[in-house]
Write a protein that holds these residues in place. Structure first.
Motif, mmCIF file in Angstrom:
data_model
loop_
_atom_site.group_PDB
_atom_site.id
_atom_site.type_symbol
_atom_site.label_atom_id
_atom_site.label_comp_id
_atom_site.label_asym_id
_atom_site.label_seq_id
_atom_site.Cartn_x
_atom_site.Cartn_y
_atom_site.Cartn_z
ATOM 1 N N ALA A 80 0.832 -1.217 0.000
ATOM 2 C CA ALA A 80 0.000 0.000 0.000
ATOM 3 C C ALA A 80 0.863 1.263 0.000
ATOM 4 O O ALA A 80 0.600 2.228 -0.735
ATOM 5 C CB ALA A 80 -0.940 -0.001 1.206
ATOM 6 N N ALA A 81 1.938 1.228 0.803
ATOM 7 C CA ALA A 81 2.839 2.382 0.866
ATOM 8 C C ALA A 81 3.476 2.616 -0.494
ATOM 9 O O ALA A 81 3.617 3.743 -0.965
ATOM 10 C CB ALA A 81 3.913 2.146 1.925
ATOM 11 N N ARG A 82 3.813 1.547 -1.119
ATOM 12 C CA ARG A 82 4.456 1.590 -2.438
ATOM 13 C C ARG A 82 3.494 2.229 -3.462
ATOM 14 O O ARG A 82 3.880 3.116 -4.232
ATOM 15 C CB ARG A 82 4.782 0.149 -2.815
ATOM 16 N N LYS A 83 2.228 1.791 -3.408
ATOM 17 C CA LYS A 83 1.226 2.337 -4.325
ATOM 18 C C LYS A 83 1.054 3.833 -4.107
ATOM 19 O O LYS A 83 0.964 4.617 -5.055
ATOM 20 C CB LYS A 83 -0.120 1.619 -4.114
ATOM 21 N N ALA A 84 0.990 4.196 -2.811
ATOM 22 C CA ALA A 84 0.807 5.619 -2.482
ATOM 23 C C ALA A 84 1.957 6.439 -3.057
ATOM 24 O O ALA A 84 1.762 7.523 -3.602
ATOM 25 C CB ALA A 84 0.713 5.808 -0.967
#
Ligand code: 2NL
Length: 368
Positions: free
Chosen positions: A16-20
């Motif tokens: 999720a952090a990566r996507k953000a």
């Protein structure tokens, strides 16, 4: 899988952090791909982008970032998953750092070249010339008059524009009841001083101060309460001349005025004197000169007469000499006066003398 658990799943959190990050980084991706996006960016927008990128770095790589949190999680995942998870986290770190640094580098070099471009000077470009002014036509003509009289041995004198009644009238033998003294014709200050109505005032001061013999001209601003019209202005410029010595006669007056006009308007200029009356001279004469345009044949400038009326003159009245401390038994003198602005209007073919006092740049620029 229950929702609460999915949130705590470290892998999903890293994902999720990566996507953000990817989402936020999108707006900078163009800089990395082709420099065309950059080339159109001006200096201040490029600086703004640089600041935005620094913010993004803090948010995604800083101490409080999701990435930093996932690094702390490495030690807490089950031992058999630790190595794999650690690798994911590390890879994430490397990729995010790499992408940000890549764009940082590009922005930095763009800014460097944009700044040096701004500071560059093309020494082969023609310089910008400073706007240069020029003298007012009245000043040009006044200086020509001054040059002529200086070459004839005359001094140039100047004085105050606000005068007492004595210098403006009494010393000039102007009687108490003379209309020129009326408030209708002369400007007075509230405390009874007069704005000089001719520069004879300067000549009276000079005679008192220097005595005779004396040769001088007094150019300057004078004031009369006239209603402005094409040939009148309540403030205008005049030059008066005065020559006092032993044995000065009307012949000296005629010779001097004629020589002045020949130097001003050309050697062919003829001067003519007509009897007149002024309280400060006796005898008095007005003088005309042959038209500089048509030479006397008659034209628009001389109103078909062949002559142009210019000024007044005469032998200084003994009362004026005496009043200024010069003995009329020993000395005599001549004096004359003419309007500079009227002369300017004539020479430049102006149909309205007021143009000279309006300071309209469109008018004045024509005299460069
Ligand atoms: C005119 C007439 C004139 C004078 C000015 C003068 C000065 C002194 C003594 C005697 Cl100190 N006279 N000045 C004399 C005659 C005429 O001016 O039409 N001016 C525009």
């Amino acid at each position: 899988m229950p929702e609460g658990q999915s949130q705590q799943d470290p892998k999903l959190q890293v994902e999720a952090a990566r996507k953000a990050f990817e989402q936020e980084f999108e707006r900078f991706a163009g800089f990395a791909e082709d420099s065309g996006t950059l080339r159109v960016l001006d200096l201040s927008s490029a600086e703004a982008q640089q600041r935005a990128l620094a913010d993004l770095r803090t948010r995604h790589l800083g101490k409080k970032s999701a990435l930093a949190a996932s690094k702390k999680m490495v030690g807490r995942v089950p031992a058999d998953e630790r190595a794999a998870f650690g690798q994911i986290v590390q890879q994430n770190d490397a990729e995010i750092t790499g992408k940000i640094e890549h764009v940082e580098q590009i922005l930095k070099s763009h800014l460097e070249s944009a700044r040096s471009e701004r500071e560059a000077i093309d020494v082969t470009l023609p310089g910008r010339r400073p706007r240069r002014g020029h003298l007012h036509p009245i000043t040009v003509v006044r200086e020509r008059i001054e040059d002529i009289f200086v070459s004839l041995g005359y001094a140039i004198e100047d004085g105050r524009e606000i005068e007492t009644d004595f210098y403006n009238f009494d010393a000039l033998n102007i009687p108490d009841n003379h209309p020129a003294r009326a408030a209708q014709d002369t400007f007075y200050t509230a405390d009874g001083f007069a704005l000089r109505s001719q520069t004879s005032t300067v000549q009276i001061h000079a005679m008192q101060r220097r005595g005779a013999p004396l040769r001088m001209i007094a150019p300057g601003r004078v004031f009369r309460r006239d209603t402005p019209d094409p040939t009148h202005n309540p403030m205008f410029f005049q030059v008066e001349g005065l020559c006092v010595d032993r044995g000065i006669s009307m012949a000296h007056l005629k010779g001097t005025v004629a020589e002045f006009l020949r130097r001003m308007f050309g050697a062919q200029t003829v001067t003519r004197f007509r009897p007149s009356y002024f309280p400060f001279t006796e005898p008095s004469a007005e003088f005309d000169f042959s038209c500089f345009k048509c030479g006397g044949a008659g034209c628009r400038i001389c109103k078909n007469s062949g002559w142009i009326e210019l000024g007044g003159s005469g032998m200084v009245h003994p009362n004026v000499l005496r009043g200024a401390g010069v003995d009329p038994e020993e000395f005599s003198g001549f004096a004359f006066g003419l309007g500079i602005d009227r002369m300017v209007a004539l020479m430049y073919g102006l149909d309205d003398i007021r143009l000279l006092f309006e300071n309209d740049i469109r008018f004045l620029e024509q005299f460069d």
